[in-house]
Write a protein that holds these residues in place. Structure first.
Motif, mmCIF file in Angstrom:
data_model
loop_
_atom_site.group_PDB
_atom_site.id
_atom_site.type_symbol
_atom_site.label_atom_id
_atom_site.label_comp_id
_atom_site.label_asym_id
_atom_site.label_seq_id
_atom_site.Cartn_x
_atom_site.Cartn_y
_atom_site.Cartn_z
ATOM 1 N N UNK A 1 23.731 -8.554 2.419
ATOM 2 C CA UNK A 1 22.972 -9.234 3.474
ATOM 3 C C UNK A 1 23.227 -10.732 3.424
ATOM 4 N N UNK A 2 23.541 -11.252 2.239
ATOM 5 C CA UNK A 2 23.791 -12.687 2.110
ATOM 6 C C UNK A 2 25.144 -13.057 2.716
ATOM 7 N N UNK A 3 26.133 -12.208 2.537
ATOM 8 C CA UNK A 3 27.432 -12.453 3.169
ATOM 9 C C UNK A 3 27.300 -12.416 4.686
ATOM 10 N N UNK A 4 26.560 -11.442 5.182
ATOM 11 C CA UNK A 4 26.362 -11.303 6.627
ATOM 12 C C UNK A 4 25.723 -12.555 7.213
ATOM 13 N N UNK A 5 24.828 -13.181 6.459
ATOM 14 C CA UNK A 5 24.107 -14.350 6.967
ATOM 15 C C UNK A 5 24.707 -15.671 6.488
ATOM 16 N N UNK A 6 25.904 -15.619 5.928
ATOM 17 C CA UNK A 6 26.602 -16.849 5.575
ATOM 18 C C UNK A 6 25.989 -17.620 4.434
ATOM 19 N N UNK B 1 21.969 -26.963 5.377
ATOM 20 C CA UNK B 1 20.765 -26.146 5.244
ATOM 21 C C UNK B 1 20.614 -25.161 6.392
ATOM 22 N N UNK B 2 21.394 -25.341 7.445
ATOM 23 C CA UNK B 2 21.263 -24.465 8.619
ATOM 24 C C UNK B 2 22.114 -23.201 8.434
ATOM 25 N N UNK B 3 21.580 -22.296 7.623
ATOM 26 C CA UNK B 3 22.249 -21.024 7.366
ATOM 27 C C UNK B 3 21.235 -19.904 7.551
ATOM 28 N N UNK B 4 21.721 -18.679 7.587
ATOM 29 C CA UNK B 4 20.827 -17.534 7.674
ATOM 30 C C UNK B 4 20.078 -17.407 8.974
ATOM 31 N N UNK B 5 20.651 -17.937 10.064
ATOM 32 C CA UNK B 5 19.996 -17.837 11.358
ATOM 33 C C UNK B 5 19.258 -19.088 11.781
ATOM 34 N N UNK B 6 19.146 -20.078 10.888
ATOM 35 C CA UNK B 6 18.494 -21.343 11.232
ATOM 36 C C UNK B 6 19.440 -22.195 12.079
ATOM 37 N N UNK B 7 18.874 -22.991 12.980
ATOM 38 C CA UNK B 7 19.692 -23.828 13.857
ATOM 39 C C UNK B 7 18.996 -25.150 14.127
ATOM 40 N N UNK B 8 19.791 -26.180 14.355
ATOM 41 C CA UNK B 8 19.273 -27.514 14.659
ATOM 42 C C UNK B 8 19.051 -27.624 16.162
ATOM 43 N N UNK B 9 17.783 -27.700 16.552
ATOM 44 C CA UNK B 9 17.439 -27.805 17.973
ATOM 45 C C UNK B 9 17.001 -29.212 18.345
ATOM 46 N N UNK C 1 13.355 -29.913 16.333
ATOM 47 C CA UNK C 1 12.796 -28.867 15.480
ATOM 48 C C UNK C 1 13.911 -27.961 14.987
ATOM 49 N N UNK C 2 13.588 -27.129 14.001
ATOM 50 C CA UNK C 2 14.541 -26.161 13.467
ATOM 51 C C UNK C 2 14.277 -24.801 14.092
ATOM 52 N N UNK C 3 15.288 -24.233 14.703
ATOM 53 C CA UNK C 3 15.146 -22.927 15.330
ATOM 54 C C UNK C 3 15.598 -21.806 14.404
ATOM 55 N N UNK C 4 15.255 -20.587 14.795
ATOM 56 C CA UNK C 4 15.729 -19.404 14.071
ATOM 57 C C UNK C 4 15.814 -18.236 15.037
ATOM 58 N N UNK C 5 16.902 -17.488 14.960
ATOM 59 C CA UNK C 5 17.017 -16.214 15.653
ATOM 60 C C UNK C 5 17.635 -15.218 14.685
ATOM 61 N N UNK C 6 17.192 -13.975 14.763
ATOM 62 C CA UNK C 6 17.726 -12.970 13.866
ATOM 63 C C UNK C 6 17.138 -11.608 14.154
ATOM 64 N N UNK C 7 17.558 -10.648 13.358
ATOM 65 C CA UNK C 7 17.097 -9.279 13.545
ATOM 66 C C UNK C 7 16.943 -8.589 12.195
ATOM 67 N N UNK C 8 16.385 -7.379 12.245
ATOM 68 C CA UNK C 8 16.235 -6.518 11.082
ATOM 69 C C UNK C 8 15.293 -7.160 10.046
ATOM 70 N N UNK C 9 15.371 -6.703 8.812
ATOM 71 C CA UNK C 9 14.414 -7.121 7.786
ATOM 72 C C UNK C 9 14.539 -8.607 7.457
ATOM 73 N N UNK C 10 15.742 -9.163 7.605
ATOM 74 C CA UNK C 10 15.912 -10.602 7.359
ATOM 75 C C UNK C 10 15.032 -11.398 8.323
ATOM 76 N N UNK C 11 15.037 -11.006 9.582
ATOM 77 C CA UNK C 11 14.222 -11.695 10.578
ATOM 78 C C UNK C 11 12.741 -11.426 10.367
ATOM 79 N N UNK C 12 12.395 -10.206 9.957
ATOM 80 C CA UNK C 12 10.985 -9.901 9.723
ATOM 81 C C UNK C 12 10.427 -10.765 8.603
ATOM 82 N N UNK C 13 11.176 -10.904 7.521
ATOM 83 C CA UNK C 13 10.722 -11.759 6.423
ATOM 84 C C UNK C 13 10.575 -13.204 6.889
ATOM 85 N N UNK C 14 11.516 -13.672 7.734
ATOM 86 C CA UNK C 14 11.418 -15.035 8.264
ATOM 87 C C UNK C 14 10.205 -15.180 9.168
ATOM 88 N N UNK C 15 9.937 -14.161 9.992
ATOM 89 C CA UNK C 15 8.770 -14.205 10.877
ATOM 90 C C UNK C 15 7.482 -14.276 10.075
#
Length: 409
Positions: A103-108, A356-364, A367-381
């Motif tokens: 999962x870490x490779x998938x999210x960079x 620091x903008x890894x794992x679905x985080x983005x510079x907006x 503010x810092x944005x995030x988009x993602x799916x599956x359990x990685x996104x659920x934990x972030x939510x």
């Protein structure tokens, strides 16, 4: 906490064996779930000595051959490092990177294995592992009757809403709120007063009930009828809204100043044996568990900018600007204004560096944005809900000023 290598591997192996034992259990085909109708034991003995491990995109551990209990060679989880660790003698950049299925490779994210020697982690490498920090989430170890009572308390409060001048809503963090609408004669206009359900134990119990039964209820309250849950911004369909509610509840059950990470989320679902008592309705709604054990978050999608697109009311310091110089006290005269401002820049400010903008985080920008799916996104939510709760706790609105939030600009 000091532990030896064998104890560490035994603990991780025991969790895997506990999970495997439930892969043969048939989910009960009833509305009961685990609470308020029979109950089920949690697994408090498996708390402690649990570390961050390698997992696939669904949260299933990626294992390797190692020594388990009684010195038997079995498949064991692989602890990982996510960067240099203080006190660890290993050079992070010289370690083996996780594989392409991680999962870490998938999210960079650069994750590396804590090396094993002769099937176990040497004592001198134990400092290189990172314990999953459960904090208040360890409350799931409470006796069944305690957690069941907390669930009953929450459902009782929610079921008492009369639907006329009261309704169930959510606060800025997504926690459930009972809102009462009344006319204030002194103010001369209608006001809303609210009661947020913020008890960690109640939220933890409700998190469990929603995921294992696809609805929030208690058998002993209004005949087991489900509570109609409000839709929070970001909800997308019935399953998405249930996931959103559960994520906010997990965040509310955690330490405000801690972090709800991937491993904390997944270990918690296993300690609660969620998949052992899933109803057929829940399996249809969320999908069958992976390997019969790991909760299926694969249909979940999360966008921070949508979920937290609204404003928040708080007291904003107008004067003086900034903090006083070191060694000086704050001036006596402080001017504050009640304002409604966008929540995103307040709770999720830009990160310090672009790396620091890894794992679905983005510079907006602001503010810092995030988009993602599956359990990685659920934990972030779940962690985002925790972060908003922490921000609100640090910026409280005096109760006597709450009615004026409706007028604040």
């Amino acid at each position: 906490m000091s532990i030896n290598a064998r104890d560490l591997m035994t603990s991780l192996f025991a969790l895997a064996m506990m999970a495997a034992s439930y892969s043969f259990a048939v989910p009960p085909d009833h509305a009961g779930g685990g609470r308020g109708g029979g109950g089920k034991p949690h697994n408090p003995d498996l708390y402690g000595d649990l570390v961050i491990i390698d997992r696939d995109i669904n949260g299933v551990p990626i294992t390797t051959l190692g020594l388990g209990p009684k010195d038997k060679w079995v498949q064991v989880p692989q602890p990982v490092m996510l960067g240099p660790v203080v006190g660890c003698p290993l050079v992070f950049t010289e370690l083996e990177q996780v594989g392409v299925d991680s999962i870490y490779t998938v999210h960079g994210i650069d994750a590396r294995y804590v090396p094993m020697v002769d099937g176990e982690i040497p004592t001198e490498y134990l400092a290189c592992t990172t314990e999953a920090d459960f904090g208040r989430l360890s409350a799931v170890r409470a006796p069944e009757m305690v957690v069941d009572h907390a669930l009953e308390e929450m459902v009782t409060v929610l079921s008492g809403v009369d639907q006329q001048d009261e309704y169930i809503s959510v606060d800025e963090a997504g926690r459930l709120v009972v809102v009462v609408y009344t006319f204030d004669d002194d103010l001369g206009f209608p006001v809303l007063t609210s009661k947020t359900i913020d008890a960690p134990m109640e939220n933890g119990a409700a998190f469990e009930r929603i995921l294992e039964a696809a609805r929030l209820y208690h058998d002993d309250v209004i005949g087991g009828l489900p509570i109609a849950l409000p839709v929070h911004p970001g909800g997308h369909g019935e399953a998405g809204n249930l996931f959103d509610r559960a994520a906010a509840m997990l965040g509310a059950a955690a330490d405000k100043s801690g972090k709800v990470g991937l491993d904390e989320t997944l270990y918690t679902t296993q300690f609660m044996t969620l998949t052992a008592d899933m109803t057929s309705e829940a399996e249809t709604m969320f999908g069958p568990p992976f390997e019969g054990t790991y909760f299926n978050f694969s249909s979940y999608e999360y966008d921070r900018s949508i979920t937290y697109s609204g404003n928040v009311c708080y007291l904003k310091i107008i004067s003086p600007e900034g903090l006083p110089p070191v060694g000086e006290t704050l001036p006596v005269d402080v001017v504050a204004e009640l304002v409604n401002e966008p929540l995103l820049p307040l709770a999720f400010p830009p990160l310090e560096g672009s790396s620091d903008y890894v794992g679905g985080l983005s510079d907006e920008g602001d503010y810092t944005g995030f988009t993602g799916s599956n359990v990685w996104a659920f934990a972030q939510a779940a962690d985002d809900a925790r972060a908003v709760i922490e921000w609100m706790h640090s910026h409280p609105v005096p109760i006597e000023l709450e009615p004026y939030c409706q007028l604040a600009q």
